[in-house]
Design a protein around this motif. Structure first.
Motif, PDB file in Angstrom:
ATOM      1  N   ASP A  26       8.427   2.844 -16.996  1.00 10.68           N
ATOM      2  CA  ASP A  26       7.898   1.482 -17.136  1.00 10.68           C
ATOM      3  C   ASP A  26       7.882   0.755 -15.793  1.00 10.68           C
ATOM      4  O   ASP A  26       6.939   0.026 -15.480  1.00 10.68           O
ATOM      5  N   CYS A  27       8.937   0.975 -15.004  1.00 15.22           N
ATOM      6  CA  CYS A  27       9.040   0.344 -13.690  1.00 15.22           C
ATOM      7  C   CYS A  27       7.932   0.847 -12.766  1.00 15.22           C
ATOM      8  O   CYS A  27       7.206   0.057 -12.141  1.00 15.22           O
ATOM      9  N   ILE A  36       0.852  -1.200   0.000  1.00 12.46           N
ATOM     10  CA  ILE A  36       0.000   0.000   0.000  1.00 12.46           C
ATOM     11  C   ILE A  36       0.886   1.249   0.000  1.00 12.46           C
ATOM     12  O   ILE A  36       0.693   2.171  -0.794  1.00 12.46           O
ATOM     13  N   ILE A  37       1.865   1.255   0.894  1.00  8.91           N
ATOM     14  CA  ILE A  37       2.755   2.417   0.977  1.00  8.91           C
ATOM     15  C   ILE A  37       3.635   2.516  -0.269  1.00  8.91           C
ATOM     16  O   ILE A  37       3.782   3.594  -0.855  1.00  8.91           O
ATOM     17  N   ASN A  38       4.227   1.399  -0.674  1.00 10.68           N
ATOM     18  CA  ASN A  38       5.110   1.429  -1.849  1.00 10.68           C
ATOM     19  C   ASN A  38       4.363   1.877  -3.102  1.00 10.68           C
ATOM     20  O   ASN A  38       4.927   2.578  -3.957  1.00 10.68           O
ATOM     21  N   LEU A  39       3.098   1.476  -3.222  1.00  9.71           N
ATOM     22  CA  LEU A  39       2.310   1.886  -4.391  1.00  9.71           C
ATOM     23  C   LEU A  39       2.056   3.386  -4.374  1.00  9.71           C
ATOM     24  O   LEU A  39       2.155   4.047  -5.416  1.00  9.71           O
ATOM     25  N   GLU A  40       1.744   3.942  -3.199  1.00 11.39           N
ATOM     26  CA  GLU A  40       1.515   5.378  -3.113  1.00 11.39           C
ATOM     27  C   GLU A  40       2.779   6.161  -3.489  1.00 11.39           C
ATOM     28  O   GLU A  40       2.711   7.181  -4.174  1.00 11.39           O
ATOM     29  N   LEU A  41       3.927   5.666  -3.034  1.00 12.22           N
ATOM     30  CA  LEU A  41       5.186   6.332  -3.375  1.00 12.22           C
ATOM     31  C   LEU A  41       5.485   6.193  -4.866  1.00 12.22           C
ATOM     32  O   LEU A  41       5.974   7.128  -5.508  1.00 12.22           O
ATOM     33  N   ALA A  42       5.185   5.023  -5.428  1.00 12.88           N
ATOM     34  CA  ALA A  42       5.421   4.792  -6.859  1.00 12.88           C
ATOM     35  C   ALA A  42       4.531   5.700  -7.702  1.00 12.88           C
ATOM     36  O   ALA A  42       4.972   6.246  -8.723  1.00 12.88           O
ATOM     37  N   LEU A  43       3.292   5.882  -7.280  1.00 16.60           N
ATOM     38  CA  LEU A  43       2.375   6.753  -8.028  1.00 16.60           C
ATOM     39  C   LEU A  43       2.848   8.203  -7.994  1.00 16.60           C
ATOM     40  O   LEU A  43       2.751   8.927  -8.991  1.00 16.60           O
ATOM     41  N   ALA A  44       3.358   8.618  -6.839  1.00 17.87           N
ATOM     42  CA  ALA A  44       3.894   9.982  -6.735  1.00 17.87           C
ATOM     43  C   ALA A  44       5.113  10.139  -7.643  1.00 17.87           C
ATOM     44  O   ALA A  44       5.269  11.162  -8.327  1.00 17.87           O
ATOM     45  N   ASP A  45       5.982   9.121  -7.650  1.00 19.19           N
ATOM     46  CA  ASP A  45       7.167   9.159  -8.505  1.00 19.19           C
ATOM     47  C   ASP A  45       6.784   9.133  -9.987  1.00 19.19           C
ATOM     48  O   ASP A  45       7.438   9.763 -10.825  1.00 19.19           O
ATOM     49  N   ALA A  49       5.146   2.415 -13.574  1.00 22.16           N
ATOM     50  CA  ALA A  49       3.810   2.136 -14.100  1.00 22.16           C
ATOM     51  C   ALA A  49       3.324   0.761 -13.672  1.00 22.16           C
ATOM     52  O   ALA A  49       2.109   0.509 -13.600  1.00 22.16           O
ATOM     53  N   GLU A  50       4.257  -0.132 -13.366  1.00 21.64           N
ATOM     54  CA  GLU A  50       3.910  -1.467 -12.866  1.00 21.64           C
ATOM     55  C   GLU A  50       3.760  -1.472 -11.342  1.00 21.64           C
ATOM     56  O   GLU A  50       3.530  -2.522 -10.736  1.00 21.64           O
ATOM     57  N   GLY A  51       3.912  -0.307 -10.719  1.00 18.84           N
ATOM     58  CA  GLY A  51       3.775  -0.210  -9.265  1.00 18.84           C
ATOM     59  C   GLY A  51       5.012  -0.651  -8.519  1.00 18.84           C
ATOM     60  O   GLY A  51       4.964  -0.876  -7.303  1.00 18.84           O
ATOM     61  N   LYS A  52       6.146  -0.762  -9.214  1.00 17.37           N
ATOM     62  CA  LYS A  52       7.386  -1.213  -8.587  1.00 17.37           C
ATOM     63  C   LYS A  52       8.226  -0.024  -8.138  1.00 17.37           C
ATOM     64  O   LYS A  52       8.096   1.084  -8.671  1.00 17.37           O
ATOM     65  N   SER A  53       9.098  -0.270  -7.176  1.00 18.09           N
ATOM     66  CA  SER A  53       9.989   0.777  -6.673  1.00 18.09           C
ATOM     67  C   SER A  53      11.227   0.898  -7.545  1.00 18.09           C
ATOM     68  O   SER A  53      11.756  -0.119  -8.023  1.00 18.09           O
ATOM     69  N   VAL A  54      11.700   2.117  -7.736  1.00 23.14           N
ATOM     70  CA  VAL A  54      12.887   2.360  -8.566  1.00 23.14           C
ATOM     71  C   VAL A  54      14.115   1.647  -8.001  1.00 23.14           C
ATOM     72  O   VAL A  54      14.976   1.193  -8.756  1.00 23.14           O
ATOM     73  N   ARG A  55      14.199   1.509  -6.670  1.00 24.82           N
ATOM     74  CA  ARG A  55      15.370   0.866  -6.069  1.00 24.82           C
ATOM     75  C   ARG A  55      15.511  -0.602  -6.486  1.00 24.82           C
ATOM     76  O   ARG A  55      16.566  -1.199  -6.301  1.00 24.82           O
ATOM     77  N   THR A  56      14.439  -1.204  -7.023  1.00 26.10           N
ATOM     78  CA  THR A  56      14.496  -2.608  -7.463  1.00 26.10           C
ATOM     79  C   THR A  56      14.977  -2.731  -8.908  1.00 26.10           C
ATOM     80  O   THR A  56      15.208  -3.840  -9.385  1.00 26.10           O
ATOM     81  N   LEU A  57      15.128  -1.605  -9.591  1.00 29.00           N
ATOM     82  CA  LEU A  57      15.488  -1.607 -11.014  1.00 29.00           C
ATOM     83  C   LEU A  57      16.999  -1.674 -11.200  1.00 29.00           C
ATOM     84  O   LEU A  57      17.729  -0.846 -10.660  1.00 29.00           O
TER      85      LEU A  57
END
Length: 362
Positions: free
Chosen positions: A168-169, A125-134, A171-179
């Motif tokens: 692309d990362c 939930i938190i990671n998705l909110e941060l991903a959407l902001a990013d 948009a899939e709801g993933k965190s940039v740190r995982t890329l």
């Protein structure tokens, strides 16, 4: 180092924040300082400072400090301004790393905002909110970069390509740190100040009965952290809060009864230092013994600049002795006589626990 403490409501976030700031201040003999209602500054526990203080009969001991920000206001929709969303996101942008508190205990008396205990759902939930902001940030940068690509300049082409990867990362709801990114791409990404690019320490908040062994919930958080390349530690916020109310001696007894070798604060600091690649060097004398935090790989002149810019500009050399050698010899003079004090130049890379005297021209 500045750490932002985040988590959904009723996961133990504020309990842990209050416990580690109060305990850290008292344990390290460093006055607790409230900059704002949700910010606490604590000393980084370092026994070496006390030993050096006794060796030098020093008048003042100054530890490195760590700033915790209790970031409130996160609910579903924070990325679009729900709750205290905008304030929440702006506070996260200012921190070096995130301490993400996750509920890993059952208690019918403490209502969960999502009705059930599910740590991975809460994390996402938190990671998705941060991903959407990013994603909003990256979309704007990408649109601008795409237009500049038409100029044909290589730097704009490279930036546009990177922003496409980031888009692309996210948009899939993933965190940039995982890329997976190259060093050059990481450096450019850092300039975007993305929320999901920040390193994370997951704090699995377990019950008292699970101290020392964890539970099924905390194991899931550990597995998640491993997959993401983040840190995870198990903490019982309730017990940490109780420990924080005790004096130093009683705290040690209570911790021993619970088989707690280290406080939650100590473990968070170690995890934070490891995540951010930080070390401490020391300066010592009769007037003051002090710890200075630097990044691993920092060379002597830049380390000297942490004390004062003039030290870096006029750097001549660094007289260095390891903490262990200094204590074993019983003093600086004795260490020099035994050949343990080294004269290091501009290319010397500082090591954790170096006790240093900088020589410089004014």
């Amino acid at each position: 180092m500045k750490l932002g403490v985040v988590g959904l409501p009723n996961v133990g976030k504020s309990t842990l924040f209050n416990a580690i700031t109060e305990a850290g201040a008292e344990c390290a003999n460093y006055p607790f300082c409230t900059i704002e209602p949700n910010v606490g500054v604590v000393a980084v526990p370092d026994e070496r400072l006390e030993h050096l203080g006794k060796l030098y009969n020093t008048k003042k001991i100054t530890p490195a400090v760590l700033e915790f920000v209790d970031i409130a206001g996160l609910v579903k929709g924070a990325s679009s301004g729900e709750g205290l969303g905008n304030k929440f996101l702006s506070h996260i942008r200012e921190v070096d790393a995130i301490v993400h508190v996750v509920r890993c205990f059952d208690d019918k008396n403490i209502t969960h905002v999502e009705d059930t205990v599910d740590p991975i759902r809460d994390i996402e939930i938190i990671n998705l909110e941060l991903a959407l902001a990013d994603l909003e940030t990256v979309t704007k940068r990408k649109e601008k970069a795409d237009k500049l690509v038409k100029t044909g300049e290589k730097k704009y082409i490279e930036e546009a390509e990177l922003l496409k990867k980031l888009y692309d990362c996210l948009a899939e709801g993933k965190s940039v740190r995982t890329l997976p990114l190259t060093d050059k791409e990481k450096e450019l990404t850092a300039s975007f100040f993305l929320l999901t690019d920040k390193p994370v320490i997951y704090c699995a908040n377990i019950g008292e009965a699970d101290i020392g062994k964890g539970n099924e919930y905390s194991q899931r958080v550990k597995d998640y952290a491993v997959r993401e390349g983040s840190q995870c530690i198990e903490i019982c916020a309730k017990v940490e809060a109780e420990l924080a109310q005790l004096d130093k001696e009683d705290r040690a007894v209570f911790a021993a009864e619970l088989n707690l070798a280290e406080s939650g604060l100590d473990r968070i600091i170690k995890a934070g230092y490891a995540l951010l690649g930080l070390i401490s060097y020391l300066t010592a004398g009769e007037k003051e013994v002090r710890a200075w935090t630097i990044e691993k790989g920092t060379k002597a002149p830049q380390a000297a600049g942490k004390i004062h810019t003039d030290f870096e500009k006029g750097f001549i050399r660094a007289e260095v002795v390891t903490y262990d050698d200094l204590m074993a010899c019983g003093g600086y003079v004795q260490a020099r006589e035994k050949g343990k004090v080294r004269s290091e130049g501009k290319d010397y890379v500082m090591q954790d626990g170096d006790v240093v005297l900088f020589r410089f021209n004014v």
